[in-house]
Design a protein around this motif. Sequence first.
Motif, short mmCIF file in Angstrom:
data_model
loop_
_atom_site.label_atom_id
_atom_site.label_comp_id
_atom_site.label_asym_id
_atom_site.label_seq_id
_atom_site.Cartn_x
_atom_site.Cartn_y
_atom_site.Cartn_z
N ARG A 267 60.40 3.63 44.13
CA ARG A 267 61.17 4.22 45.23
C ARG A 267 61.72 3.19 46.20
NH1 ARG A 267 60.29 9.87 45.40
NH2 ARG A 267 61.88 9.88 47.00
N HIS A 268 61.36 1.91 46.02
CA HIS A 268 61.92 0.87 46.89
C HIS A 268 62.95 0.06 46.12
CE1 HIS A 268 62.27 -2.49 49.67
NE2 HIS A 268 61.66 -1.75 50.57
N PRO A 269 64.10 -0.25 46.73
CA PRO A 269 65.14 -1.00 46.02
C PRO A 269 64.64 -2.33 45.45
CG PRO A 269 65.96 -0.22 48.14
CD PRO A 269 64.50 0.10 48.11
N TYR A 270 63.70 -2.97 46.15
CA TYR A 270 63.15 -4.25 45.67
C TYR A 270 62.37 -4.07 44.38
CZ TYR A 270 60.54 -8.66 45.66
OH TYR A 270 60.01 -9.87 45.29
N THR A 271 61.54 -3.00 44.30
CA THR A 271 60.77 -2.72 43.09
C THR A 271 61.72 -2.43 41.93
OG1 THR A 271 59.15 -1.65 44.54
CG2 THR A 271 58.82 -1.39 42.20
N VAL A 272 62.74 -1.62 42.18
CA VAL A 272 63.73 -1.28 41.14
C VAL A 272 64.38 -2.56 40.63
CG1 VAL A 272 65.93 -0.10 40.70
CG2 VAL A 272 64.17 1.03 42.06
N ASN A 273 64.76 -3.46 41.54
CA ASN A 273 65.40 -4.71 41.13
C ASN A 273 64.46 -5.62 40.36
OD1 ASN A 273 68.02 -4.33 42.10
ND2 ASN A 273 67.47 -4.91 44.17
N LEU A 274 63.19 -5.66 40.76
CA LEU A 274 62.20 -6.46 40.01
C LEU A 274 62.09 -5.95 38.57
CD1 LEU A 274 59.13 -6.96 42.41
CD2 LEU A 274 60.64 -8.74 41.57
N LEU A 275 62.05 -4.63 38.42
CA LEU A 275 61.92 -4.04 37.08
C LEU A 275 63.19 -4.25 36.25
CD1 LEU A 275 60.07 -0.78 38.14
CD2 LEU A 275 59.11 -2.60 36.75
N ARG A 276 64.34 -4.22 36.89
CA ARG A 276 65.61 -4.43 36.17
C ARG A 276 65.78 -5.86 35.70
NH1 ARG A 276 69.73 -1.01 40.01
NH2 ARG A 276 69.38 1.04 39.07
N SER A 277 65.08 -6.77 36.33
CA SER A 277 65.26 -8.19 35.98
C SER A 277 64.37 -8.63 34.80
CB SER A 277 64.99 -9.08 37.20
OG SER A 277 63.65 -8.95 37.61
N ILE A 278 63.59 -7.68 34.21
CA ILE A 278 62.73 -8.02 33.08
C ILE A 278 63.45 -7.74 31.76
CG2 ILE A 278 60.48 -7.63 31.99
CD1 ILE A 278 59.61 -6.17 34.48
N PRO A 279 63.43 -8.69 30.82
CA PRO A 279 63.99 -8.38 29.49
C PRO A 279 63.12 -7.35 28.78
CG PRO A 279 62.99 -10.58 29.53
CD PRO A 279 62.93 -10.06 30.92
N VAL A 280 63.76 -6.41 28.06
CA VAL A 280 63.02 -5.36 27.35
C VAL A 280 62.96 -5.70 25.87
CG1 VAL A 280 62.97 -2.89 26.77
CG2 VAL A 280 63.75 -3.63 29.04
N LEU A 281 61.75 -5.68 25.33
CA LEU A 281 61.53 -6.02 23.93
C LEU A 281 62.29 -5.05 23.02
CD1 LEU A 281 59.75 -8.16 22.47
CD2 LEU A 281 58.07 -6.35 22.10
N GLY A 282 63.04 -5.59 22.05
CA GLY A 282 63.75 -4.73 21.10
C GLY A 282 65.21 -4.52 21.42
N ARG A 283 65.61 -4.88 22.64
CA ARG A 283 67.03 -4.66 23.01
C ARG A 283 67.93 -5.83 22.59
NH1 ARG A 283 67.31 -1.90 28.96
NH2 ARG A 283 66.19 0.04 28.47
N GLY A 284 67.31 -6.89 22.08
CA GLY A 284 68.10 -8.02 21.60
C GLY A 284 68.60 -8.93 22.70
N ARG A 285 69.31 -9.99 22.28
CA ARG A 285 69.72 -11.01 23.25
C ARG A 285 70.95 -10.62 24.06
NH1 ARG A 285 71.68 -15.76 19.12
NH2 ARG A 285 73.46 -14.69 18.25
N ASP A 286 71.61 -9.52 23.66
CA ASP A 286 72.82 -9.11 24.39
C ASP A 286 72.51 -8.23 25.61
OD1 ASP A 286 74.41 -10.47 22.59
OD2 ASP A 286 74.49 -8.76 21.22
N GLN A 287 71.23 -7.88 25.80
CA GLN A 287 70.91 -7.02 26.93
C GLN A 287 71.24 -7.71 28.26
OE1 GLN A 287 66.57 -6.53 27.89
NE2 GLN A 287 66.29 -7.67 25.99
N LYS A 288 71.64 -6.90 29.21
CA LYS A 288 72.05 -7.44 30.51
C LYS A 288 70.85 -7.48 31.46
CE LYS A 288 75.44 -6.98 34.17
NZ LYS A 288 76.14 -6.03 35.02
N LEU A 289 70.57 -8.68 31.98
CA LEU A 289 69.52 -8.81 32.99
C LEU A 289 70.18 -8.83 34.36
CD1 LEU A 289 67.18 -11.50 31.39
CD2 LEU A 289 66.94 -9.04 31.34
N ASN A 290 69.54 -8.18 35.31
CA ASN A 290 70.12 -8.08 36.66
C ASN A 290 69.27 -8.83 37.68
OD1 ASN A 290 72.34 -6.06 36.12
ND2 ASN A 290 70.56 -4.94 35.37
N PRO A 291 69.56 -10.12 37.88
CA PRO A 291 68.78 -10.84 38.89
C PRO A 291 69.04 -10.27 40.28
CG PRO A 291 70.64 -12.17 38.15
CD PRO A 291 70.61 -10.95 37.28
N ILE A 292 68.07 -10.40 41.16
CA ILE A 292 68.23 -9.90 42.53
C ILE A 292 69.17 -10.84 43.27
CG2 ILE A 292 67.01 -9.25 44.65
CD1 ILE A 292 64.46 -9.01 42.92
#
Length: 340
Positions: free
Chosen positions: A259-284
């Motif tokens: 529920r906090h924008p910082y937590t959401v951004n931390l989670l978005r910046s992690i690569p997800v296993l199985g999505r391959g190298r083309d997945q987009k990472l969103n640094p804060i």
Amino acid sequence: MMGTMENDTLVTVRNLKIFIYTDNRCNKAVNDVSLSIRKGKTLCVVGESGCGKSITASSIMRLLPELGRIEEGEIIYHGEKKEIRIDQLEPKGRVMRSLRGSQLSMVFQDPMTALNPVYTIGFQIMESLLYHMTLTRPEMRKRTLALLKDMGVPIPEQRMYEYPHQLSGGMRQRAMIAMAMACDPKVLIADEPTTALDVTIQAQVFDLMKELQRKHNTAIMLITHDMGVVAEMADDVVVMYMGNIVEKGTVDEVFRTPRHPYTVNLLRSIPVLGRGRDQKLNPIRGSTPDPYDRPKGCQFAPRCDYATAVCQEKMPPEEVVDTTHLVRCWNHGKVSSNGR
């Protein structure tokens, strides 16, 4: 859970403020932090470097830096016989020294600087046993060997007589955990214990900590900046930013419905296993502000996509989203984890 006192809580930190003074300037390194460490559970404290994770842990052990000072708040250890106000103890006093090692133990980030280079590994483990337990020398040696064996150290009879520089990074960290667990402490604080280790050794160290927790019902406070480790290890999660807790709850609450924008951004910046190298990472975007020259309102506002006028003016209060899920954000109702 974390907002309320339960009978399985071993350490309660309440409204803690720690300020660091340098050159007539004040860094509010920890500002109004409250958390609980529960028996047999792992509390993960997560956030970027400089958010106040390590200094919160150091305050529980009363190992604050020289210029750091507890300004307000309470640190309570709920012992079997009585409650002890750790924040009121003399850091080098008899009571605090008796708690360190026997009830509260800490595994430091860098074992090379935490271990004494001029003493053997065995001597350093036995020193803790000598101080806190009444054992004969052969019994201490036997326990030290058993500890090293439990930690998966090969040929413990030999390693016991070796010096820190003769061991690899992984072995040194195992020796550190053996020292920390020597007297079966009730609470183990691990400050980024695998930072300098490769991934396979990292996994082994965390498996070892889980096994020790199962055996001894140890309460663990794990400090990390790796959200992958949090997903693997945590029961409860505290997210810190610039000395404040911005979100806390169970691992499911924080990961599934952040529920906090910082937590959401931390989670978005992690690569997800199985999505391959083309997945987009969103640094804060942006960087953390100068701790000696902070924004007036919410500390995360300059980097936040949800920031409004009120965010620039004052720090939001802690709000209960669910029974155990708390957040500190004016716009947490708008925050969505879609697209994570």
